[in-house]
Design a protein around this motif. Sequence first.
Motif, PDB file in Angstrom:
ATOM      1  N   THR A 108       0.836  -1.198   0.000  1.00 53.58           N
ATOM      2  CA  THR A 108       0.000   0.000   0.000  1.00 53.58           C
ATOM      3  C   THR A 108       0.865   1.241   0.000  1.00 53.58           C
ATOM      4  OG1 THR A 108      -1.672  -1.189   1.300  1.00 53.58           O
ATOM      5  CG2 THR A 108      -1.865   1.206   1.191  1.00 53.58           C
ATOM      6  N   LEU A 109       0.559   2.186  -0.876  1.00 48.88           N
ATOM      7  CA  LEU A 109       1.270   3.462  -0.896  1.00 48.88           C
ATOM      8  C   LEU A 109       0.823   4.296   0.297  1.00 48.88           C
ATOM      9  CD1 LEU A 109       3.125   5.495  -2.368  1.00 48.88           C
ATOM     10  CD2 LEU A 109       1.093   6.291  -3.599  1.00 48.88           C
ATOM     11  N   THR A 110       1.778   4.692   1.143  1.00 43.60           N
ATOM     12  CA  THR A 110       1.436   5.428   2.369  1.00 43.60           C
ATOM     13  C   THR A 110       1.925   6.865   2.381  1.00 43.60           C
ATOM     14  OG1 THR A 110       3.434   4.594   3.477  1.00 43.60           O
ATOM     15  CG2 THR A 110       1.397   3.291   3.729  1.00 43.60           C
ATOM     16  N   ALA A 111       2.894   7.222   1.503  1.00 40.49           N
ATOM     17  CA  ALA A 111       3.395   8.600   1.486  1.00 40.49           C
ATOM     18  C   ALA A 111       4.155   8.853   0.198  1.00 40.49           C
ATOM     19  CB  ALA A 111       4.303   8.867   2.685  1.00 40.49           C
ATOM     20  N   THR A 112       4.138  10.118  -0.240  1.00 39.91           N
ATOM     21  CA  THR A 112       4.959  10.548  -1.375  1.00 39.91           C
ATOM     22  C   THR A 112       5.517  11.932  -1.073  1.00 39.91           C
ATOM     23  OG1 THR A 112       3.131  11.605  -2.568  1.00 39.91           O
ATOM     24  CG2 THR A 112       3.541   9.276  -3.027  1.00 39.91           C
ATOM     25  N   LYS A 113       6.704  12.209  -1.592  1.00 43.11           N
ATOM     26  CA  LYS A 113       7.257  13.556  -1.473  1.00 43.11           C
ATOM     27  C   LYS A 113       8.302  13.753  -2.559  1.00 43.11           C
ATOM     28  CE  LYS A 113      11.013  12.646   1.842  1.00 43.11           C
ATOM     29  NZ  LYS A 113      11.596  13.047   3.138  1.00 43.11           N
ATOM     30  N   GLU A 114       8.481  14.995  -2.962  1.00 44.36           N
ATOM     31  CA  GLU A 114       9.491  15.308  -3.956  1.00 44.36           C
ATOM     32  C   GLU A 114      10.876  15.190  -3.313  1.00 44.36           C
ATOM     33  OE1 GLU A 114       8.702  15.736  -7.193  1.00 44.36           O
ATOM     34  OE2 GLU A 114       6.731  15.186  -6.399  1.00 44.36           O
ATOM     35  N   ASP A 115      11.820  14.636  -4.046  1.00 47.03           N
ATOM     36  CA  ASP A 115      13.170  14.432  -3.539  1.00 47.03           C
ATOM     37  C   ASP A 115      14.141  14.758  -4.672  1.00 47.03           C
ATOM     38  OD1 ASP A 115      15.413  13.730  -2.175  1.00 47.03           O
ATOM     39  OD2 ASP A 115      14.891  11.625  -1.894  1.00 47.03           O
ATOM     40  N   GLY A 116      14.509  16.046  -4.790  1.00 47.16           N
ATOM     41  CA  GLY A 116      15.295  16.482  -5.924  1.00 47.16           C
ATOM     42  C   GLY A 116      14.467  16.376  -7.190  1.00 47.16           C
ATOM     43  N   LYS A 117      15.018  15.733  -8.207  1.00 47.05           N
ATOM     44  CA  LYS A 117      14.296  15.553  -9.457  1.00 47.05           C
ATOM     45  C   LYS A 117      13.470  14.268  -9.478  1.00 47.05           C
ATOM     46  CE  LYS A 117      17.409  18.238 -12.382  1.00 47.05           C
ATOM     47  NZ  LYS A 117      18.272  18.231 -13.610  1.00 47.05           N
ATOM     48  N   SER A 118      13.548  13.505  -8.410  1.00 54.03           N
ATOM     49  CA  SER A 118      12.787  12.263  -8.329  1.00 54.03           C
ATOM     50  C   SER A 118      11.664  12.395  -7.298  1.00 54.03           C
ATOM     51  CB  SER A 118      13.706  11.095  -7.960  1.00 54.03           C
ATOM     52  OG  SER A 118      14.242  11.264  -6.664  1.00 54.03           O
ATOM     53  N   THR A 119      10.852  11.373  -7.215  1.00 53.50           N
ATOM     54  CA  THR A 119       9.770  11.317  -6.240  1.00 53.50           C
ATOM     55  C   THR A 119      10.008  10.147  -5.311  1.00 53.50           C
ATOM     56  OG1 THR A 119       8.186  12.250  -7.809  1.00 53.50           O
ATOM     57  CG2 THR A 119       7.283  11.059  -5.920  1.00 53.50           C
ATOM     58  N   ARG A 120       9.983  10.414  -4.016  1.00 52.02           N
ATOM     59  CA  ARG A 120      10.166   9.333  -3.040  1.00 52.02           C
ATOM     60  C   ARG A 120       8.799   8.818  -2.626  1.00 52.02           C
ATOM     61  NH1 ARG A 120      14.451   7.936   1.483  1.00 52.02           N
ATOM     62  NH2 ARG A 120      15.763   8.521  -0.264  1.00 52.02           N
TER      63      ARG A 120
END
Length: 223
Positions: A108-120
Amino acid sequence: MFTGLIQALGRVQDIERRGKDCRMRIESHEFDISSASIGDSICINGVCLTAYDLCSHSFWADVSGETLSCTTLGQWQTGQAVNLEAALQPTSRLGGHIVSGHVDGIGTLTATKEDGKSTRMTFGAPPNVARYIAVKGSICIDGISLTVNHIDADQFDVNIIPHTLTHTTMPSYAMGQKVNLEVDIIARYLERLLQGDAARQDHSAASALTPEFLSGNGYLDRK
């Protein structure tokens, strides 16, 4: 076998329910179906299915009740976007990692955040799957080969580079998204090997690989 490097995107065009089983028609104008033959394995969102009744831009696949119960396929509807990869050939580059297309569990996806040019992205894994996930190890999410960057109990992080976001279904993920997880096949066989005779005596032994077990069998330095 597969590599976890997505070759094309497709969509579920038809679903025929047949009791506990079903048949699905997958359509894609990006995937080279002309190179496939009836009976070939195709990885669809991390699930190895057998293609039959090939058309110019689509193919049908049978899905068993077991697969529907152990993967996200049982929740799919027509129009569902999917990741596609043809089976690995002996002459192909192994650019990702060895993927069998046999899903170990649903995450299950629980969190996302921008991390430089990628997405964590942070995913939660069932306990029986999380035990096999290692930092800097490989994990297959919906058929995509990714590297684990951080682990906290049954939560793990992966960084999604722009290329992956452009060429997979990941941009459509919403919070709570259910995904198919397959752990590194080496971890599963290593555990079985370390269990030795215990693996043959009791099927529940798969949950008994603990520090105490390893120490008692000489795999850890007892000080």
